[in-house]
Design an enzyme around this catalytic site. Structure first.
Site, mmCIF file in Angstrom:
data_model
loop_
_atom_site.group_PDB
_atom_site.id
_atom_site.type_symbol
_atom_site.label_atom_id
_atom_site.label_comp_id
_atom_site.label_asym_id
_atom_site.label_seq_id
_atom_site.Cartn_x
_atom_site.Cartn_y
_atom_site.Cartn_z
ATOM 1 C CE LYS A 108 -2.915 2.944 2.714
ATOM 2 N NZ LYS A 108 -3.690 3.204 3.925
ATOM 3 N N GLY A 169 -8.001 9.677 9.250
ATOM 4 C CA GLY A 169 -8.366 9.852 10.651
ATOM 5 C C GLY A 169 -9.449 10.888 10.903
ATOM 6 C CB ALA A 196 -8.000 7.518 4.391
ATOM 7 C CG ASN A 218 -5.994 1.759 11.556
ATOM 8 O OD1 ASN A 218 -6.431 1.424 12.647
ATOM 9 N ND2 ASN A 218 -4.716 1.721 11.317
ATOM 10 C CB THR A 219 -8.903 6.207 12.818
ATOM 11 O OG1 THR A 219 -7.622 6.358 12.227
ATOM 12 C CG2 THR A 219 -8.956 7.018 14.099
#
Lengths: 271, 333
Positions: A108, A169, A196, A218-219
């Site tokens: 990535k 994020g 994202a 992710n976050t």
């Protein structure tokens, strides 16, 4: 060909560089309260691919051996990323290190323009993508929703394009859904993954309803009050959005359309 | 009646609290420490040493908070130099969401506005609109507290052997508090790197630890007296304790500068990195092994060594006296 043939809607199984992947949710591994919770979250998400950042955790290839073991024990495919790299050269070196460490040619690719906005440096990205493809890598570039950048990445040899939903994020969801729709329409055959900016399961469902092939986040899971339950919620949302897309969404319109025909309705207020 | 003998291995925060607790309970304590200089290799010497069970609940499971509350009580009862001014948590306007999240994840805090922040920490006047005040928390000076504990252990008449390696076996009861030193005996123990900076300035004073939330580099600034402040701490999944990296220094010092520009003229006294011994769930354990004698492995402090050391020592004492295994800490990690 029947209208209900799902190929008509462009739906296809998720395929990354020739490999079929069952889950359309890819999960990042950073920022969880503990490795134990990370492990549970990955299981709950049913993800088949997790990303691992190399830059910071493994400067000089020194990623904690035990942490590495935990990642390997997850039993899923590792997609190393070049998070935090500021130049093409930096990203290329990190990718080469990742290939050694994880024994995979998937990468990535992130080239970050600015530490504050974490905006992709699309110029460095295209440059690094070309160099890595020539070096035998299978590159999954993290980019913006810009069409011409996506085109150049494709020309550089990227089969997969990963536009952001919103800044990393930020949890803002699909900040420019119109452009993301155009991107999907412009590249009907490429594997497109929203990477994202996802904050809520509904954002992920929307991405899938727009016809994206998968979602990487992710976050939103790692920093949830209960990461394991949130992973489960995202798994359900991605599945719902994906089935919804395949089932063929109705077009939206400006006027009401009664779901029961009005003609022939008996009159109840004749007294 | 002869005293029960117990050997404690490792004079970091866990070993010292264990020795102190058992010596007071009437055990004949023998404390072994591999390094010749006290604390030379203890990762606890670098700790921020906040006794902050409420704030830690932001990222730690409930058991850490609950045991930590007892830890806080014991520190306040036993240690004469604890500073009981609470903790202030602040964030810049654009990170207000992080403050909301912090509030949702924690208890026993008071939402404070600009005026209250100024009242608590005059130096921060006008800099933050919103914060959280955790009134019940304390902090200590890490090295002073370690020194005090060692002194107490010495005064209790315990044997202290510095520069002595543990050879295992042959003891009736051994308590292994070696932290990362026990890694070869504890398969799931991993190291989590932490870095911190010690600075000194007379230009600003704080009465309590201040935590500045930030999506990438949250920091704490802990006042240590004499104008010294500990700024910490990174959390990196890496086991080396080599010198601080430039990036970490930039992040930590940059965040301190963002907390208050007066830190810009501070002297950087020390940068340091340590490795926190941690189990996969970041919760410590007391693992009982019976092989000839009894070996208790007390480990996995993660970032909660100061917070939990007095409680683990108390639970071990309980186990030694009546065999009771309190709580979930005896389970396999």
């Amino acid at each position: 060909m029947n209208i209900r043939d799902k190929k008509l809607h462009g739906a296809k199984d998720l395929c990354i560089y020739g490999e079929a992947v069952a889950s359309r949710l890819l999960l990042g591994t950073a920022g969880y309260p503990s490795p134990a919770i990370l492990k549970e979250a990955v299981t709950a998400s049913a993800a088949n691919i997790v990303t691992v950042s190399l830059r910071r955790e493994a400067a000089g290839g020194r990623l904690g051996d035990r942490f590495l073991e935990i990642i390997r024990d997850l039993g899923v495919r590792v997609l190393p990323n070049t998070a935090g790299c500021r130049t093409a050269r930096d990203a290329i070196t990190t990718a080469q290190m990742a290939r050694e460490l994880f024994g995979t040619d998937w990468i990535k690719l992130e080239v970050i323009a600015n530490d504050d906005t974490l905006q992709p440096d699309v110029f460095g990205l295209v440059e690094a993508a070309g160099a890595l493809v020539r070096d035998g890598f299978k590159v999954l570039p993290y980019t913006t929703e810009d069409l011409s950048v996506a085109e150049r990445l494709q020309r550089a040899g990227c089969d997969v394009i990963m536009p952001w939903g919103a800044p990393i994020g930020s949890g803002r969801g699909l900040a420019n859904a119109t452009a993301l729709k155009s991107l999907r329409a412009y590249f009907p055959d490429a594997t497109l993954i929203i990477d994202a900016g996802i904050g809520a399961p509904s954002h992920a469902a929307l991405a899938m309803e727009l016809g994206y092939d998968a979602v990487l986040l992710n976050t939103a899971v790692a920093k949830a009050a209960d990461p394991v339950r949130m992973a489960e919620a995202f798994a359900a949302a991605v599945r719902a959005g994906s089935i919804g897309f395949e089932a063929g969404l109705i077009p939206s319109r400006d006027m009401a359309v009664p779901s029961t025909p009005v003609a022939g309705t008996p009159f109840f207020d004749l007294e | 009646m002869t005293k029960r003998e117990v050997t404690i291995v490792g004079a970091g925060i866990f070993g010292l609290w264990q020795a102190y607790t058992l010596a007071r309970a009437g055990y004949a304590v023998r404390l072994l420490e591999e390094s010749r200089e006290p604390f030379a290799r203890a990762s606890s010497q670098w700790a921020g040493a906040m006794i902050a069970p409420e704030c830690e609940a932001e990222g730690a499971p409930a058991i850490v908070r609950d045991l930590g509350r007892e830890g806080l009580r014991i520190w306040r009862e036993q240690y004469p130099h604890a500073i009981n001014n609470g903790t202030l948590v602040v964030a810049h306007g654009r990170d207000a969401g992080d403050l909301t999240r912090f509030a949702n994840m924690t208890e026993r805090h008071l939402a404070v506005g600009a005026a209250h922040i100024e009242e608590l920490e005059p130096a921060l006047a006008g800099r933050f609109e919103r914060g959280l005040y955790f009134e019940s928390e304390s902090h200590v000076d890490a090295r002073k507290a370690l020194g005090w504990l060692l002194e107490q252990v010495r005064e209790s008449g315990a044997e202290i052997h510095l520069g002595t390696k543990w050879r295992g076996g042959s003891h009736d009861i051994a308590i292994d508090c070696r932290g990362m030193g026990a890694q070869s005996d504890l398969k799931s123990l991993r190291g989590v790197r932490g870095e911190r900076v010690l600075i000194q300035t007379g230009d600003i004073s704080l009465a309590r630890p201040v935590r500045l939330l930030h999506p990438r580099q949250p920091i704490y600034v802990v006042p240590q007296g004499d104008g010294r402040f500990v700024i910490g701490a990174s959390v990196i999944e890496r086991e080396d304790d080599g010198p601080m990296t430039l990036k970490s220094a930039l992040d930590l010092l940059g965040s301190a500068y963002a907390l208050h520009p007066a830190f810009g003229e501070a002297s950087v006294l020390e940068t340091s990195a340590g490795v926190r011994p941690s189990f996969p769930d970041n919760v410590p354990r007391i693992l009982v092994e019976q092989a000839g004698g009894t070996v208790l492995r007390v480990n996995g402090a993660y970032r909660h060594g100061f917070l939990l050391a007095p409680v683990l020592a108390r639970i071990v004492e309980q186990y030694l006296s009546d065999g009771r295994r309190e709580g979930a800490l005896f389970s396999s990690p």
